[in-house]
Design a protein around this motif. Structure first.
Motif, short mmCIF file in Angstrom:
data_model
loop_
_atom_site.label_atom_id
_atom_site.label_comp_id
_atom_site.label_asym_id
_atom_site.label_seq_id
_atom_site.Cartn_x
_atom_site.Cartn_y
_atom_site.Cartn_z
N LYS A 186 -5.79 3.10 -6.54
CA LYS A 186 -5.75 4.15 -5.53
C LYS A 186 -5.20 5.46 -6.11
O LYS A 186 -5.46 6.53 -5.58
CB LYS A 186 -4.91 3.71 -4.33
N ASN B 73 0.82 -1.21 0.00
CA ASN B 73 0.00 0.00 0.00
C ASN B 73 0.86 1.26 0.00
O ASN B 73 0.61 2.19 -0.77
CB ASN B 73 -0.89 0.02 1.24
N LYS C 117 -5.31 10.40 -0.96
CA LYS C 117 -4.09 9.61 -1.17
C LYS C 117 -3.11 9.82 -0.01
O LYS C 117 -2.53 8.88 0.53
CB LYS C 117 -3.42 9.98 -2.50
#
Lengths: 309, 816
Positions: free
Chosen positions: B762, B438, B770
């Motif tokens: 994303k 991530n 973000k």
């Protein structure tokens, strides 16, 4: 209880062992000056240890008796004088000076709105701000000079030789590690690592060295092999039976004061090492190898983010 | 030294489970977990669907740590007093103690606090109820004689009525009597199935969940806190009891998994063969359960003055009977009957303050404790209490009970800990990777990510290639092992044939000498007169192969050098001759067996080395590539497991059971000492080559052809067994190991790829969001990394503790 104990003077064994105490003292002193109420907050319940240092450092040995009747007597004016003196003589680190500087800026701001302070006092504060600013500037220069690395190294060496020589031995192994960390945090290493101009790899290298040396010493102290996990509660956090000497009581107290800003959530290892808690924080494992503790403590004092920034 | 204890590790496991759970829940709340990808191969490490499952797993492990499931398997024959021993442990009569086997299916007896009246729960009645219909058809076809015989059997009569009326079995039974009737019915049902040649649905009951459970409060445990765990006794059918053959594999598995195994042996039958099969099955599991095995030597109260004392019995069982597979300290001479009566009496007193008036066990108790005058004492609660306490003490039950339960508890705690620790280890790594991915993917551009995604696809394809080559290697090793076994088979066949041949020649020479002598004698004396002599010359000739001088009788039959029959005049001589052949062949076959073992073992070893090589190769190539492709990602793809594949039983023991299974189908004779006892056992049977003839004169024949056939059959069995364990046991386990390893590995890499794919998504979010995700992920990545370390430490500590606590046993299992 704590107030019943003797004042702590700058040349006491404790202050010799934990040189970070005076740095932290100066900062706390600055932070306790309350301009609005024109006094310095020295409350016994909250900062018993600070009160003892205050007495010892300001020479107010008899403070205890008088204070009871007079309440808090120290005025801002006198305090500022003391602060100036203390800062000059005791604050060595950029960390302490920066924090005192921050506080002085706030004080100056507050004082503008208050009419009852004399011109002298205002001038005094201005002067102090100026001097602090200059020192900070000079130090920043110094810290980014290549030879400051030597100072950082020396800081590490002195700290670990104290630990190795058993000067923290009244503490639990984990607390010894924390004591060492504070010495580094307030010392040249801390200043070096916080200075973003310094190369990140060099700072990482230093921290790795700290982790390695702490790991080794932790293992030696607990008589546990490096790869062997041991119980947190009964090994890493187990303090030796407290000796009758004042050091046996003072040092844990000093540590707890040093960690008064640490929270159970953001610095769980330090929190559990510095404070007596019934249950371990949920982020602290019940068993750990020496390295795990050394790593966690190092990164709680020197967060990884500051390195990556 | 600082010794870690299991309770600390258990608490630590619980802490880690809670930490991991809160991390994952936080990730969910913060919107870091996406919906599952449409394509299964693109799934991220966690998605909204899989994370729910992971959380369930964590809860499940936590529950197991809190509620230890202790299974105490009880083995032994009905005659040894297994039921009584179980009743003694429970403190009530839950299993009928009648003079016939009652345990058709393995039955669980579970300590359930507060349930004073035992109740049996048998959820899965459907298969046996369907069986009733089948049986009703089968009865119509059976001949009248059999039917009549069945109807003469009281028990069967009842069952037949049940079948006729199609009265279904029900799932719940309250009270000892009802339970007894049900178990009896079940037992009769199985017997009837055998008589009518209808298959009983044993397969439906091969899992623990399907077994009947008797719930009752164990009087000895009623004050134990729930956190101590739940004790369940597993009552296994005895070796000769119905159903055992069908459930053998399952039972073996259960014994292996059991927290402790308690064998009930009969003191009065120790030196006989009665308990042999129990001992055999104990030996079979001893390599996995050595540290968890206990023996109760029941009926020790029947010891007479000359009998062995307790210490001697312990020693005898541990050292001689169990060949040191059990520690002396794990053997307990007891009296189950006394234990049961005492414990029931105590239980009854505690609940009701007195013993009931008209129950037969009370009389048994009274007589056992107070003798003929029992009626005088039985109504005095104090006397009864003191008597029961004394009897309990005499029964010798309390020590083993305490120790076995303690051991079971510890083992159950260990099992729960190991299970939790290994799951935590894996899940924490996944969690770490997830957050790192991530963080990493938000710091990288979409184009860079896409490049990484594509490269990971190549890695996945590479893994498939390595898997294929590993399978090829396995195939190769399998083939070469098979060839080795065949070569060995041919070799031994030849050796045995030669050996028999040489014995045959020897035998014939002696026979011929004997014949000639007799012919000569006939010429000298009255040919029709039977002579009994001890001629030195004849004696010497025979002694050459018999090893001793023997009395030879005349034979009236002619000598035929080509006939496979060797004639002896003397029974002892024939027997001796056979014994010598037997022992020679046995030696050869023992060697053949050990050759087979080492063939297979070396095959496994070779494969292990080969496999390790492939795995390291796979990991290295992927690691390199991941490092290259995922720079700055800091993701480590761990090998699913670095341990080699292990076979869940030693080869020797596999061979043993394979041979036993094969030989059981050809002979009903029980194994003698040693593996080849089975085959050599045939030597004693009439089909094995020798018989006597009674006529005017007695003589004995040894048929070498029969010996040859039998030996050939034996060798065949050996090699068929070897091939069958290779194909049915070993290879599937290895294949399974390979498959599991590679699929786990592939899935890991696929998940990393999935994480990056969802990272690409994303990037379409707005800047603020973000930044928020990045900040949260970074923080959580640090936490996860710390937890990962703790999980590794815990897993290692659990393994170390387990190893330390049972240095004498190495539990082998297939670990992937």
């Amino acid at each position: 209880m704590s107030n019943d104990l003797a004042p702590i003077t700058p040349n006491s064994t404790l202050c010799q062992t934990l040189s970070c105490l005076q740095e932290k003292f100066v900062v706390d002193f600055a932070n306790s000056i309350d301009v609005a109420r024109d006094h310095i907050r020295v409350q016994r319940q909250r900062t018993g240890f600070f009160a003892r240092m205050y007495d010892g450092f300001t020479g107010k040995g008899a403070r205890r008796q008088t204070e009871i009747n007079a309440g808090l007597v120290d005025g801002v004016e006198a305090s500022l004088k003391w602060l100036t003196e203390l800062t000059e003589s005791m604050a060595q680190s950029n960390l302490a000076i920066t924090q005192v500087n921050d506080r002085v800026s706030i004080l100056s701001g507050s004082m503008v709105e208050l009419s009852h302070y004399s011109v002298d006092t205002r001038e005094q504060l201005k002067e102090m701000a100026y001097r602090l600013d200059k020192r900070m500037h000079d130090m920043t220069q110094e810290i980014s000079r290549i030879d400051f690395i030597q100072k950082a190294k020396l800081n590490i060496d002195i700290t670990f030789s104290k630990w190795e020589a058993g000067r923290f031995s009244v503490l639990s192994p984990a607390a010894r590690c924390y004591a060492a960390m504070e010495e580094l945090h307030w010392g040249s290493l801390g200043d070096y690592c916080r200075c973003l101009e310094n190369p990140a790899h060099k700072r990482r290298e230093f921290l790795q060295l700290v982790i390695d040396r702490s790991t080794k010493q932790l293992a030696v102290d607990a008589a546990v092999e490096l790869q062997t996990p041991a119980e947190m509660a009964t090994v890493w956090l187990a303090a030796p039976s407290i000796s009758r000497s004042s050091n046996g009581i003072d040092m844990p107290q000093a540590l707890s004061w040093l960690a008064d800003q640490m929270t159970i959530d953001s610095t769980p290892f330090i929190y559990s090492a510095a404070h007596i808690t019934k249950n371990l924080p949920s982020k602290v494992p019940l068993i750990a190898q020496a390295r795990r503790i050394a790593e966690a403590m190092t990164h709680e004092i020197f967060p990884l983010e500051t390195l990556d920034a | 030294m600082h010794q870690l204890n299991i309770d600390t590790l258990r608490m630590e496991a619980k802490r880690q489970l809670a930490q991991l759970k809160s991390l994952l829940e936080k990730a969910q709340q913060k919107g870091l977990v996406d919906e599952p990808a449409a394509d299964d191969h693109n799934r991220a490490t966690f998605d909204t669907q899989s994370i729910t499952k992971v959380l369930e797993v964590l809860d499940g492990e936590n529950y197991k740590l809190d509620h230890l499931d202790m299974v105490l398997a009880v083995v032994g024959t009905m005659k040894a007093g297994k039921s009584t021993s179980i009743n003694a442990i429970v403190g009530a009569e839950v299993l009928p103690n009648r003079n016939r086997p009652m345990t058709t299916l393995p039955t669980l007896i579970r300590h359930t606090p507060g349930v004073l009246q035992p109740r049996l729960i048998f959820e899965k009645v459907q298969p046996i109820n369907e069986l009733l219909a089948t049986l009703s058809q089968a009865i119509k076809l059976v001949n009248q004689e059999v039917l009549l015989e069945l109807q003469n059997d009281e028990d069967m009569k009842e069952l037949l009525i049940q079948i006729r009326q199609q009265t279904f079995f029900v799932s719940q039974h309250e009270g000892a009597e009802d339970i007894f009737r049900f178990l009896k019915g079940l037992n009769d049902l199985v017997r009837l199935c055998f008589t009518l040649n209808v298959e009983f649905p044993f397969d439906a009951y091969a899992i623990v969940e399907a077994m009947p459970v008797i719930e009752v409060e164990f009087s000895h445990l009623k004050d134990t806190p729930v956190t101590q765990g739940r004790l369940t006794l597993l009552d296994t059918p005895g070796p000769n009891e119905a159903g055992q053959q069908h459930l053998r594999h399952m039972l073996k598995d259960q014994l292996k998994k059991a927290s402790a195994v308690l064998a009930v042996l009969d003191y009065t039958q120790l030196k006989s063969d009665a308990d042999e099969q129990v001992r055999e099955s104990l030996m079979e599991i001893s390599y996995t359960a050595k540290d968890r095995m206990y023996a109760l030597v029941n009926k020790f109260d029947q010891k007479d003055r000359n009998g062995d004392d307790g210490a001697a019995v312990k020693k005898y069982i541990a050292q001689t009977l169990m060949k040191n597979a059990m520690a002396e300290s794990s053997v307990f001479p007891v009296s189950s009957k006394q234990g049961y009566l005492a414990s029931r009496a105590r239980n009854e007193l505690e609940r009701n303050g007195k013993l009931p008036n008209n129950e037969c066990w009370v009389e048994d108790f009274g007589k056992e404790r107070f003798g003929g005058m029992w009626v005088d004492f039985i109504n005095d609660p104090q006397m009864v209490k003191a008597g029961a306490d004394k009897l309990w003490q005499d029964s010798g039950f309390s020590v083993p009970l305490e120790q076995v339960i303690f051991e079971a508890h510890r083992n159950a705690a260990m099992e729960a800990l190991r299970s939790a620790a290994s799951k935590l280890d894996n899940l924490a790594k996944d969690t770490g990777n997830f957050f790192k991915a991530n963080v990493g993917s938000l710091k990288k551009s979409v184009a860079e990510l896409q490049k990484n995604i594509d490269r990971l696809q190549q890695d996945i394809e590479n893994i498939a290639k390595i898997e294929a080559s590993t399978e090829e290697a396995l195939e190769g090793i399998l083939q070469s092992t098979q060839i080795k076994i065949e070569t060995a088979s041919a070799g031994i066949q030849k050796e045995v044939t030669e050996k028999i041949e040489s014995y045959f020649k020897e035998g014939k020479t002696a026979e011929s000498d004997n014949h000639q002598k007799k012919e000569q004698r006939k010429g000298l004396s009255n040919p029709k007169e039977k002579t009994t002599q001890s001629d030195g010359f004849f004696g010497t000739a025979l002694a050459s192969f018999l090893g001793s001088k023997r009395e030879i009788k005349d034979s009236t039959l002619d000598f035929d050098p080509s006939s496979p029959i060797i004639k002896f005049d003397d029974r002892a001589a024939a027997q001796d001759f056979i014994k010598r052949i037997e022992s020679s062949i046995k030696t050869l076959m023992d060697k053949a067996e050990s050759d087979c073992n080492s063939c297979i073992q070396s095959g496994i070893d070779n494969f292990s080395i080969e496999f390790d090589g492939h795995r390291i190769n796979a990991l290295e190539s992927i690691k390199e590539s991941i490092k290259r492709n995922l720079d700055d990602f800091d993701i480590i793809v761990h090998l699913p497991n670095t341990e080699s594949i292990k076979i869940d039983s030693p080869v020797t023991s596999l061979m043993k059971s394979a041979i036993m299974e094969k030989t059981r189908t050809v002979t009903k004779h029980r194994r003698q000492d040693g593996l080849w006892g089975t085959i050599c056992g045939w030597f004693d049977t009439s089909d094995w080559g020798w018989e006597s003839y009674q006529g005017s004169e007695e003589y004995y024949e040894v048929d070498i052809n029969k010996i040859n056939t039998s030996s050939r059959k034996g060798i065949e069995t050996l090699f068929i067994s070897a091939h069958s364990i290779l194909n049915k046991d070993i290879v599937p386990q290895l294949q399974h190991g390979v498959e599991e390893f590679f699929s786990a590995f592939r899935e890991k890499v696929e998940n990393v790829r999935g994480d990056l794919i969802s990272g690409v998504k994303k990037h379409s979010l707005d800047q603020a969001r973000k930044a928020e995700i990045l900040a949260t992920s970074s923080e959580m990545a640090i936490e996860a990394a710390a937890l990962e370390k703790d999980c590794i430490t815990l897993n290692d500590s659990a393994e170390t503790l387990r190893y330390k606590e049972s240095p004498s046993s190495t539990r082998l299992e297939v670990q992937v």
